[in-house]
Design an enzyme around this catalytic site. Structure first.
Site, PDB file in Angstrom:
ATOM      1  N   SER A 113       0.822  -1.207   0.000  1.00 27.03           N
ATOM      2  CA  SER A 113       0.000   0.000   0.000  1.00 27.03           C
ATOM      3  C   SER A 113       0.862   1.266   0.000  1.00 27.03           C
ATOM      4  O   SER A 113       2.020   1.257   0.430  1.00 27.03           O
ATOM      5  CB  SER A 113      -0.898  -0.014   1.241  1.00 27.03           C
ATOM      6  N   GLY A 151       4.344   2.200   1.942  1.00 28.73           N
ATOM      7  CA  GLY A 151       5.422   2.597   1.032  1.00 28.73           C
ATOM      8  C   GLY A 151       6.037   3.929   1.419  1.00 28.73           C
ATOM      9  O   GLY A 151       7.267   4.106   1.405  1.00 28.73           O
ATOM     10  N   GLU A 162       6.532  -0.301  -5.250  1.00 25.15           N
ATOM     11  CA  GLU A 162       5.404  -0.581  -6.158  1.00 25.15           C
ATOM     12  C   GLU A 162       4.143  -0.515  -5.318  1.00 25.15           C
ATOM     13  O   GLU A 162       3.881  -1.418  -4.521  1.00 25.15           O
ATOM     14  CB  GLU A 162       5.574  -1.973  -6.793  1.00 25.15           C
ATOM     15  N   CYS A 222      -3.514  -4.086  -8.016  1.00 28.86           N
ATOM     16  CA  CYS A 222      -3.038  -2.700  -8.004  1.00 28.86           C
ATOM     17  C   CYS A 222      -3.357  -2.004  -9.316  1.00 28.86           C
ATOM     18  O   CYS A 222      -3.596  -0.802  -9.349  1.00 28.86           O
ATOM     19  CB  CYS A 222      -1.534  -2.671  -7.759  1.00 28.86           C
TER      20      CYS A 222
HETATM   21  P1  NAD Z   1       0.224  -3.719   2.799  1.00 26.01           P
HETATM   22  O1  NAD Z   1       0.906  -2.415   2.561  1.00 26.01           O
HETATM   23  O2  NAD Z   1      -0.757  -3.814   3.896  1.00 26.01           O
HETATM   24  O3  NAD Z   1       1.302  -4.866   3.067  1.00 26.01           O
HETATM   25  C1  NAD Z   1       2.326  -5.137   2.146  1.00 26.01           C
HETATM   26  C2  NAD Z   1       3.509  -5.743   2.878  1.00 26.01           C
HETATM   27  O4  NAD Z   1       4.075  -4.758   3.729  1.00 26.01           O
HETATM   28  C3  NAD Z   1       3.172  -6.922   3.771  1.00 26.01           C
HETATM   29  O5  NAD Z   1       4.172  -7.905   3.609  1.00 26.01           O
HETATM   30  C4  NAD Z   1       3.250  -6.345   5.164  1.00 26.01           C
HETATM   31  O6  NAD Z   1       3.603  -7.312   6.129  1.00 26.01           O
HETATM   32  C5  NAD Z   1       4.377  -5.358   4.979  1.00 26.01           C
HETATM   33  N1  NAD Z   1       4.500  -4.282   5.973  1.00 26.01           N
HETATM   34  C6  NAD Z   1       3.565  -3.702   6.757  1.00 26.01           C
HETATM   35  N2  NAD Z   1       4.122  -2.737   7.529  1.00 26.01           N
HETATM   36  C7  NAD Z   1       5.438  -2.702   7.225  1.00 26.01           C
HETATM   37  C8  NAD Z   1       6.557  -1.934   7.674  1.00 26.01           C
HETATM   38  N3  NAD Z   1       6.433  -0.977   8.603  1.00 26.01           N
HETATM   39  N4  NAD Z   1       7.761  -2.176   7.124  1.00 26.01           N
HETATM   40  C9  NAD Z   1       7.923  -3.123   6.168  1.00 26.01           C
HETATM   41  N5  NAD Z   1       6.911  -3.898   5.718  1.00 26.01           N
HETATM   42  C10 NAD Z   1       5.676  -3.687   6.233  1.00 26.01           C
HETATM   43  O7  NAD Z   1      -0.450  -4.138   1.386  1.00 26.01           O
HETATM   44  P2  NAD Z   1      -1.394  -5.374   1.084  1.00 26.01           P
HETATM   45  O8  NAD Z   1      -2.750  -5.123   1.666  1.00 26.01           O
HETATM   46  O9  NAD Z   1      -0.704  -6.653   1.380  1.00 26.01           O
HETATM   47  O10 NAD Z   1      -1.478  -5.265  -0.506  1.00 26.01           O
HETATM   48  C11 NAD Z   1      -2.375  -4.420  -1.159  1.00 26.01           C
HETATM   49  C12 NAD Z   1      -1.701  -3.154  -1.619  1.00 26.01           C
HETATM   50  O11 NAD Z   1      -0.564  -3.460  -2.433  1.00 26.01           O
HETATM   51  C13 NAD Z   1      -2.607  -2.330  -2.502  1.00 26.01           C
HETATM   52  O12 NAD Z   1      -2.451  -0.971  -2.184  1.00 26.01           O
HETATM   53  C14 NAD Z   1      -2.096  -2.628  -3.904  1.00 26.01           C
HETATM   54  O13 NAD Z   1      -2.402  -1.626  -4.848  1.00 26.01           O
HETATM   55  C15 NAD Z   1      -0.630  -2.760  -3.664  1.00 26.01           C
HETATM   56  N6  NAD Z   1       0.019  -3.543  -4.722  1.00 26.01           N
HETATM   57  C16 NAD Z   1       0.839  -2.897  -5.586  1.00 26.01           C
HETATM   58  C17 NAD Z   1       1.420  -3.598  -6.638  1.00 26.01           C
HETATM   59  C18 NAD Z   1       2.313  -2.907  -7.630  1.00 26.01           C
HETATM   60  O14 NAD Z   1       3.057  -3.587  -8.335  1.00 26.01           O
HETATM   61  N7  NAD Z   1       2.278  -1.595  -7.727  1.00 26.01           N
HETATM   62  C19 NAD Z   1       1.179  -4.977  -6.762  1.00 26.01           C
HETATM   63  C20 NAD Z   1       0.361  -5.599  -5.840  1.00 26.01           C
HETATM   64  C21 NAD Z   1      -0.217  -4.872  -4.813  1.00 26.01           C
END
Ligand code: NAD
Length: 479
Positions: free
Chosen positions: A233, A237, A254, A288
């Site tokens: 997310s 990010g 990403e 995404c």
């Molecule tokens: P999320 O941000 O909740 O989690 C993603 C990852 O981040 C998980 O592994 C989580 O454990 C980790 N995380 C959480 N807090 C963290 C921290 N402080 N430090 C490091 N890592 C941490 O996202 P999600 O719900 O798993 O996925 C959905 C999101 O991902 C949507 O916003 C979607 O658009 C995006 N996404 C983007 C792409 C792309 O290529 N642009 C592809 C797939 C998904």
């Protein structure tokens, strides 16, 4: 799912060993179709992350010195083992994250191409000779891996992401510490077992399961991590970007999207409609690059809404193992609440539900909204469900302007037979990707995949990862 999986407690893979880690804590992984228990996973700690980074760092010098042919052989063996274990990987994608089999097969196929394409990278870690103004000096660049790469992945397309990012990082000679989504650790552990069985040296690949919000910072801020690849997310990010900036750790991000599709009056709706449906309903909109905004030129608008509504009411919501099923359960209660809030907010402020809007268990019906206005949350924020808005436009220029009116910039699409307008759109859309007469959802192993603004920093894909995950060193020889 078999009882064995249910009772299983996933272990971390650190330094070539399967381990419970520094404590005996575990967490539950739920099957999103009904929130039943899928499996347990070891709950990683800061110590486990440190141990994994230490193992990856220790393995790096020897791994960096491996021959391209060795890394190529290991990666091709990974692809072979993926094919041998296809059924297990697909079953995991269905039961761990609720993928309909159609999406699971698609994801498996893509993942396989990602690994095979990465094998081709091993022989392409190249520098160049450089002309020199100094008499008698031979000047060149050599390209070297960075060291320990942290790879953090989301729940929605875990196999595509790990296949691409882990393979590309290791193809060019880096070692890896992987933190999977807490919602999808098992698919990463199956991949880790494949990497182990393919013969990669111990310590070159490590994976720690756990809650990202608890141990993520320990990984991204670790002094021995040389590169961070994050997919997830935009909020997380942004946080990681700040940590990396502070430590000067290079990274690619990403992130989320609010991808637009513009449909001009000369488009052929017969061809557009199935692609429009694919753009938003695949995996229940949990992509995404899903298209959550459709801008349709006025002469086609009413017909488009009518046809789209008809399609939406027929999209498969059956058993996940039925090939006709498209709509997936929404992954977690938190995410379901988010979608419900977006819909409630829009309807309370005057939006019209043209199709769907209701829930069947943990699945949201394919939902189309018209009359969506600026003050509604879903007008601007990523909803991450099978929900999209349709807006009328009076000209191509208005479509481009509205498509660009977003903080995100991931994928985009335009449907028209006017090549001039199509190419003008491709050049002027503020997104990292643009598809003419194709859906916003598209990805290949070797393309520059990624977005701008709130959608991220940098690109991924074979060439992009080669550039991002290596650095050039300038070397001269005085002859
Ligand atoms: P999320 O941000 O909740 O989690 C993603 C990852 O981040 C998980 O592994 C989580 O454990 C980790 N995380 C959480 N807090 C963290 C921290 N402080 N430090 C490091 N890592 C941490 O996202 P999600 O719900 O798993 O996925 C959905 C999101 O991902 C949507 O916003 C979607 O658009 C995006 N996404 C983007 C792409 C792309 O290529 N642009 C592809 C797939 C998904």
């Amino acid at each position: 799912m078999d009882a064995k999986t249910k009772l299983q407690t996933l272990q971390h893979f650190i330094g070539g060993e399967w381990t419970n880690g520094s404590n005996t804590d575990t967490f539950d992984v739920l099957n999103p179709i009904d929130d039943s228990l899928y499996c347990h996973a070891s709950k990683g700690s800061a110590t486990d992350i440190n141990n994994a980074v230490t193992a990856a760092k220790a393995a790096f010098p020897a791994y960096k010195a491996t021959l391209p042919s060795e890394r190529e052989r290991w990666l091709l063996r990974v692809a072979e083992l993926m094919e041998e274990r296809k059924d297990e990987l697909i079953a995991c994608l269905i039961d761990e994250i609720g993928s309909p089999i159609q999406k699971a097969m698609f994801e498996f196929g893509k993942g396989l191409t990602m690994v095979r394409a990465a094998a081709g990278l091993c022989r392409n870690v190249r520098g160049e000779t450089i002309p020199s103004d100094a008499p008698g000096k031979f000047s060149m660049s050599i390209r070297e891996p960075l060291g320990v790469v942290a790879i953090i992945t989301p729940f929605n397309v875990p196999l595509i992401k790990i296949s691409r990012l882990i393979s590309n990082a290791m193809a060019v000679g880096n070692t890896v510490v992987h933190l999977p989504s807490e919602l999808a650790p098992r698919i990463s552990m199956l991949f880790a077992k494949i990497i182990e069985d393919a013969g990669f040296p111990p310590g070159t690949f490590n994976v720690v399961s756990g809650y990202g919000h608890e141990i993520g910072d320990d990984l991204t801020s670790h002094k021995d991590v040389n590169f961070v690849s994050f997919t997830g997310s935009s909020v997380v990010g942004q946080h990681i970007n700040e940590i990396c900036a502070k430590n000067k750790t290079p990274n690619t991000l990403e992130l989320g999207g609010k991808s637009p599709t513009v449909i001009l009056a000369d488009a052929d709706l017969e061809k557009v409609m199935p692609l429009a449906a694919r753009s938003i309903f695949m995996f229940g909109g949990q992509a995404c690059i899903a298209s959550s905004r459709f801008y349709v030129e006025r002469p086609l608008y009413d017909e488009f809404v009518k046809r789209f509504s008809m399609i939406a009411s027929k999209v498969g919501m059956g058993d996940l193992r039925d090939p006709n099923t498209v709509i997936a359960p929404i992954i977690s209660e938190r995410q379901r609440t988010r979608i419900k809030n977006h819909l409630k907010d829009a309807v309370s402020k005057g939006a019209t539900v043209a199709a769907g809007g209701e829930w069947e268990g943990n699945r949201c019906q394919p939902t189309l909204l018209t009359g969506v206005a600026e003050e509604m949350t879903l007008c601007r924020e990523e909803t991450f469900g099978p929900v999209t808005s349709i807006y009328p436009i009076d000209s191509y220029e208005e479509g481009l302007e509205k498509a660009n009116d977003t903080e995100y910039g991931l994928s985009s699409a335009i449907f028209t037979n006017d090549i001039n307008k199509a190419m003008h759109f491709a050049k002027n859309i503020g997104a990292g990707m643009c598809h003419i007469n194709g859906p916003t959802i598209h990805d290949e192993a070797h393309v520059p995949f990624g977005g701008n603004g709130q959608s991220g920093v940098g690109r991924e894909g074979t060439d992009a990862d080669l550039n991002a995950m290596t650095e050039l060193k300038w070397v001269t020889v005085q002859l």
